[in-house]
Design a protein around this motif. Sequence first.
Motif, PDB file in Angstrom:
ATOM      1  N   GLY A 117      27.356  70.583  36.574  1.00  0.00           N
ATOM      2  CA  GLY A 117      26.120  71.088  35.985  1.00  0.00           C
ATOM      3  C   GLY A 117      25.101  70.032  35.584  1.00  0.00           C
ATOM      4  N   GLU A 118      25.178  68.859  36.214  1.00  0.00           N
ATOM      5  CA  GLU A 118      24.243  67.800  35.827  1.00  0.00           C
ATOM      6  C   GLU A 118      23.119  67.686  36.850  1.00  0.00           C
ATOM      7  OE1 GLU A 118      27.338  64.966  35.829  1.00  0.00           O
ATOM      8  OE2 GLU A 118      27.553  65.009  33.657  1.00  0.00           O
ATOM      9  N   MET A 119      22.372  68.797  37.014  1.00  0.00           N
ATOM     10  CA  MET A 119      21.429  68.848  38.125  1.00  0.00           C
ATOM     11  C   MET A 119      19.968  68.834  37.694  1.00  0.00           C
ATOM     12  SD  MET A 119      23.474  71.648  40.329  1.00  0.00           S
ATOM     13  CE  MET A 119      23.236  72.845  39.057  1.00  0.00           C
ATOM     14  N   PHE A 120      19.142  68.240  38.544  1.00  0.00           N
ATOM     15  CA  PHE A 120      17.690  68.312  38.362  1.00  0.00           C
ATOM     16  C   PHE A 120      17.207  69.548  39.115  1.00  0.00           C
ATOM     17  CE2 PHE A 120      18.382  63.724  37.845  1.00  0.00           C
ATOM     18  CZ  PHE A 120      17.656  63.484  36.701  1.00  0.00           C
ATOM     19  N   ASN A 154      22.951  62.308  30.874  1.00  0.00           N
ATOM     20  CA  ASN A 154      22.199  61.460  29.952  1.00  0.00           C
ATOM     21  C   ASN A 154      23.020  60.230  29.574  1.00  0.00           C
ATOM     22  OD1 ASN A 154      20.162  60.596  28.386  1.00  0.00           O
ATOM     23  ND2 ASN A 154      20.224  62.289  26.919  1.00  0.00           N
ATOM     24  N   SER A 155      23.392  59.448  30.597  1.00  0.00           N
ATOM     25  CA  SER A 155      24.220  58.269  30.346  1.00  0.00           C
ATOM     26  C   SER A 155      23.380  57.020  30.470  1.00  0.00           C
ATOM     27  CB  SER A 155      25.358  58.179  31.363  1.00  0.00           C
ATOM     28  OG  SER A 155      26.105  59.347  31.354  1.00  0.00           O
ATOM     29  N   HIS A 173      25.207  53.645  35.269  1.00  0.00           N
ATOM     30  CA  HIS A 173      24.719  54.982  35.632  1.00  0.00           C
ATOM     31  C   HIS A 173      23.241  54.990  35.994  1.00  0.00           C
ATOM     32  CE1 HIS A 173      28.403  56.253  33.526  1.00  0.00           C
ATOM     33  NE2 HIS A 173      28.349  57.289  34.349  1.00  0.00           N
ATOM     34  N   LEU A 174      22.930  55.694  37.060  1.00  0.00           N
ATOM     35  CA  LEU A 174      21.547  55.939  37.445  1.00  0.00           C
ATOM     36  C   LEU A 174      21.367  57.442  37.589  1.00  0.00           C
ATOM     37  CD1 LEU A 174      21.254  53.267  40.279  1.00  0.00           C
ATOM     38  CD2 LEU A 174      19.936  53.239  38.147  1.00  0.00           C
ATOM     39  N   ALA A 175      20.136  57.911  37.411  1.00  0.00           N
ATOM     40  CA  ALA A 175      19.871  59.333  37.644  1.00  0.00           C
ATOM     41  C   ALA A 175      19.676  59.573  39.140  1.00  0.00           C
ATOM     42  CB  ALA A 175      18.630  59.764  36.871  1.00  0.00           C
ATOM     43  N   GLU A 176      19.250  58.524  39.853  1.00  0.00           N
ATOM     44  CA  GLU A 176      19.111  58.586  41.310  1.00  0.00           C
ATOM     45  C   GLU A 176      19.885  57.413  41.885  1.00  0.00           C
ATOM     46  OE1 GLU A 176      15.156  59.273  43.148  1.00  0.00           O
ATOM     47  OE2 GLU A 176      15.480  57.353  44.135  1.00  0.00           O
ATOM     48  N   PHE A 177      20.920  57.708  42.637  1.00  0.00           N
ATOM     49  CA  PHE A 177      21.692  56.619  43.241  1.00  0.00           C
ATOM     50  C   PHE A 177      22.063  57.000  44.666  1.00  0.00           C
ATOM     51  CE2 PHE A 177      26.019  58.452  43.106  1.00  0.00           C
ATOM     52  CZ  PHE A 177      25.831  59.504  42.229  1.00  0.00           C
ATOM     53  N   TRP A 178      22.501  56.018  45.411  1.00  0.00           N
ATOM     54  CA  TRP A 178      22.846  56.246  46.815  1.00  0.00           C
ATOM     55  C   TRP A 178      24.348  56.332  46.940  1.00  0.00           C
ATOM     56  CZ3 TRP A 178      19.447  56.078  51.293  1.00  0.00           C
ATOM     57  CH2 TRP A 178      18.097  56.120  50.921  1.00  0.00           C
ATOM     58  N   MET A 179      24.781  57.308  47.714  1.00  0.00           N
ATOM     59  CA  MET A 179      26.225  57.488  47.862  1.00  0.00           C
ATOM     60  C   MET A 179      26.586  57.554  49.339  1.00  0.00           C
ATOM     61  SD  MET A 179      28.893  59.887  45.790  1.00  0.00           S
ATOM     62  CE  MET A 179      27.909  61.333  45.710  1.00  0.00           C
ATOM     63  N   ILE A 180      27.744  56.993  49.657  1.00  0.00           N
ATOM     64  CA  ILE A 180      28.291  57.070  51.014  1.00  0.00           C
ATOM     65  C   ILE A 180      29.482  58.007  50.932  1.00  0.00           C
ATOM     66  CG2 ILE A 180      29.482  55.765  52.829  1.00  0.00           C
ATOM     67  CD1 ILE A 180      27.740  53.475  50.810  1.00  0.00           C
ATOM     68  N   GLU A 181      29.458  59.053  51.728  1.00  0.00           N
ATOM     69  CA  GLU A 181      30.545  60.027  51.665  1.00  0.00           C
ATOM     70  C   GLU A 181      31.133  60.306  53.049  1.00  0.00           C
ATOM     71  OE1 GLU A 181      30.157  63.065  48.238  1.00  0.00           O
ATOM     72  OE2 GLU A 181      28.154  62.950  49.066  1.00  0.00           O
ATOM     73  N   PRO A 182      32.221  59.618  53.399  1.00  0.00           N
ATOM     74  CA  PRO A 182      32.904  59.966  54.638  1.00  0.00           C
ATOM     75  C   PRO A 182      33.785  61.203  54.418  1.00  0.00           C
ATOM     76  CG  PRO A 182      33.935  58.051  53.647  1.00  0.00           C
ATOM     77  CD  PRO A 182      32.813  58.441  52.743  1.00  0.00           C
ATOM     78  N   GLU A 183      33.927  61.981  55.450  1.00  0.00           N
ATOM     79  CA  GLU A 183      34.782  63.170  55.365  1.00  0.00           C
ATOM     80  C   GLU A 183      35.546  63.261  56.686  1.00  0.00           C
ATOM     81  OE1 GLU A 183      34.727  64.999  52.450  1.00  0.00           O
ATOM     82  OE2 GLU A 183      36.373  66.214  53.230  1.00  0.00           O
ATOM     83  N   ILE A 210      19.014  48.226  42.347  1.00  0.00           N
ATOM     84  CA  ILE A 210      18.245  49.249  43.056  1.00  0.00           C
ATOM     85  C   ILE A 210      16.779  48.917  42.831  1.00  0.00           C
ATOM     86  CG2 ILE A 210      18.266  50.903  41.085  1.00  0.00           C
ATOM     87  CD1 ILE A 210      18.548  53.139  43.318  1.00  0.00           C
ATOM     88  N   ALA A 211      15.962  49.151  43.865  1.00  0.00           N
ATOM     89  CA  ALA A 211      14.581  48.664  43.800  1.00  0.00           C
ATOM     90  C   ALA A 211      13.860  49.205  42.572  1.00  0.00           C
ATOM     91  CB  ALA A 211      13.836  49.044  45.075  1.00  0.00           C
ATOM     92  N   PHE A 212      13.860  50.506  42.408  1.00  0.00           N
ATOM     93  CA  PHE A 212      13.116  51.114  41.310  1.00  0.00           C
ATOM     94  C   PHE A 212      14.011  52.112  40.584  1.00  0.00           C
ATOM     95  CE2 PHE A 212      10.064  49.884  44.634  1.00  0.00           C
ATOM     96  CZ  PHE A 212       9.442  48.859  43.922  1.00  0.00           C
ATOM     97  N   PRO A 213      14.734  51.644  39.575  1.00  0.00           N
ATOM     98  CA  PRO A 213      15.737  52.477  38.926  1.00  0.00           C
ATOM     99  C   PRO A 213      15.158  53.697  38.214  1.00  0.00           C
ATOM    100  CG  PRO A 213      15.462  50.398  37.743  1.00  0.00           C
ATOM    101  CD  PRO A 213      14.677  50.288  39.009  1.00  0.00           C
ATOM    102  N   ARG A 214      15.858  54.811  38.352  1.00  0.00           N
ATOM    103  CA  ARG A 214      15.545  56.026  37.603  1.00  0.00           C
ATOM    104  C   ARG A 214      16.666  56.254  36.612  1.00  0.00           C
ATOM    105  NH1 ARG A 214      11.433  54.893  39.495  1.00  0.00           N
ATOM    106  NH2 ARG A 214      10.116  56.071  40.881  1.00  0.00           N
ATOM    107  N   THR A 215      16.322  56.174  35.338  1.00  0.00           N
ATOM    108  CA  THR A 215      17.311  56.334  34.278  1.00  0.00           C
ATOM    109  C   THR A 215      16.682  57.196  33.192  1.00  0.00           C
ATOM    110  OG1 THR A 215      16.493  54.268  33.345  1.00  0.00           O
ATOM    111  CG2 THR A 215      18.479  54.108  34.676  1.00  0.00           C
ATOM    112  N   PRO A 216      17.487  57.707  32.257  1.00  0.00           N
ATOM    113  CA  PRO A 216      16.896  58.563  31.227  1.00  0.00           C
ATOM    114  C   PRO A 216      15.686  57.870  30.577  1.00  0.00           C
ATOM    115  CG  PRO A 216      19.275  58.592  31.031  1.00  0.00           C
ATOM    116  CD  PRO A 216      18.943  57.567  32.076  1.00  0.00           C
ATOM    117  N   GLY A 217      14.574  58.551  30.561  1.00  0.00           N
ATOM    118  CA  GLY A 217      13.373  58.017  29.921  1.00  0.00           C
ATOM    119  C   GLY A 217      12.600  57.016  30.746  1.00  0.00           C
ATOM    120  N   SER A 218      12.952  56.838  32.018  1.00  0.00           N
ATOM    121  CA  SER A 218      12.281  55.795  32.788  1.00  0.00           C
ATOM    122  C   SER A 218      12.186  56.124  34.277  1.00  0.00           C
ATOM    123  CB  SER A 218      13.034  54.471  32.574  1.00  0.00           C
ATOM    124  OG  SER A 218      12.738  53.568  33.594  1.00  0.00           O
TER     125      SER A 218
END
Length: 505
Positions: free
Chosen positions: A194-197, A258-259, A264-274, A494-502
Amino acid sequence: MVTKMLPDPLADFTTHSPSVSLRFIMFNQRIKVSELLKLDPNGQSVTVMGWVRTFRNNQFIALNDGSTNTNIQVVVELGKFDDALLKRITTSASLKVTGVIEPSLGKGQKMDLKATAIEILGDSDAEKYPLQPKKHSLEFLREKAHLRFRTNTFGAVFRVRHALAFAVHKFFNEKGFVYMHTPIITASDAEGAGEMFRVTTLPMDGTAPKNEDGSINHKEDFFGRSTNLTVSGQLEGELGATAFGEIYTFGPTFRAENSNTARHLAEFWMIEPEMAFCDLEDNMNLAEEFIQYIIRYAMENNREDLEFLATRLEEEEKQLPQDKRSELGLIEKLEFVLNNQFERITYTEAIDILRESNHNKKKKFQYEITGWGMDLQSEHERYLVEKHFKKPVILSNYPAAIKAFYMRQNEDGKTVAAMDILAPGIGEIVGGSQREERLDRLTARMKEMQIPEEELWWYLDTRRFGTVPHAGFGLGFERMVQFVTGMSNIRDVIAFPRTPGSAEF
Ligand code: 4AD
Ligand code: MG
């Protein structure tokens, strides 16, 4: 009309005469500094372009073009250029310089570029330029993130980040995985946390259409339903894996947790193999091989940047008390990870180790070890990797209650086939599992966790039509970049970090 012949692109590098006409050379016929520095300097004529780092004694320009941290020293012979031009050679001005390369007479560099022509491409007002040619704190540079790539530290970090990203694709391509682009906008919460934008085009001024119970009526919204930014591409990834066999995703993911931590970043890159036809152990083997592969790639291709970062880290750690410093230097740490297998233990064994530890007995954990079933805090994870095993650890078979709905239920009735990889200095870097491929077990679990079947009908179809054992994991790319570069704050990889309040830039 006069048509000009295009020059032979190598002509300037092969001639020993500085007098070759440069008139016909295309604007961007330049050599990158990283390539230039590989040449044997014996009078070749070259053109470089870059930004001024420093200009000493009206004679020596340290010019950097971002291809390497090593500057080319441009020598400006006294009296050869106008004073008006020289005045404009200020920190961060951009220049086009043509000249000849010669072995340097000075210490500290292999070659000089003796300028025959200097063109100012862009002035830079030294009074107003925000970065001084001195050491700035990382915090200060975060506020100048639009210019921080022009510093040595960020030059090195982002070239290494690039190499790691390239190595990710290289690794999976060599293994025959299909690169799948999963959607950024989704209607599902893959992790169920439930931690969604939210994504909506409805007005925010209170005039949005409402249901009878007063809630917002998303049927009137852009997608005709409520949508959010993805927290993970896994569920769609599973659809790909159950057709292609093996896929991976590599894209941005979003978490509205809200970490405010250094991991922690609010926007991060993930690699997900399946992977279809794959169990938990195959999954761990792949994750370990993958991590070692991309580290090795950076070690082989970015040695200079990693050595720079190793020295930076050593300097930074000198400020810390002895017991807070890393035992190994950055390069030694990476070599260690390449040359040693990861430790593999179960969650249950981890709890025993933590409970029996002196650290616990002396009550040094902030969060108490309450026993089996507890979720591990990052201090516990870091104790295991940094103090106990002193190497990366793969923890497996967690209690079902603290993990996501899609993980395969073990026969003991209380654990699931999950695995997390914990890295020294970082904590959790990978989260993954074997997936529950049995439709009845999966739907039973969803019911328990109150996840409506109707919302995931498409996901459940893979279990209805040719279900297979399958597994996958997610690697947090920024945490991986942190591990390889030794940067202690995730905002600096990360080039331009997105974090709570920023969300500047
Ligand atoms: O453990 P997580 O939440 O797992 C998943 O999302 C699964 N769907 C992955 C899968 O099995 N395909 O996240 C995976 C990794 C974490 O181990 C961590 O490295 C990183 O993503 N991560 C974050 N990185 C930066 N900032 C955050 N807020 C992060 N949350 C998770
Ligand atoms: Mg996790």
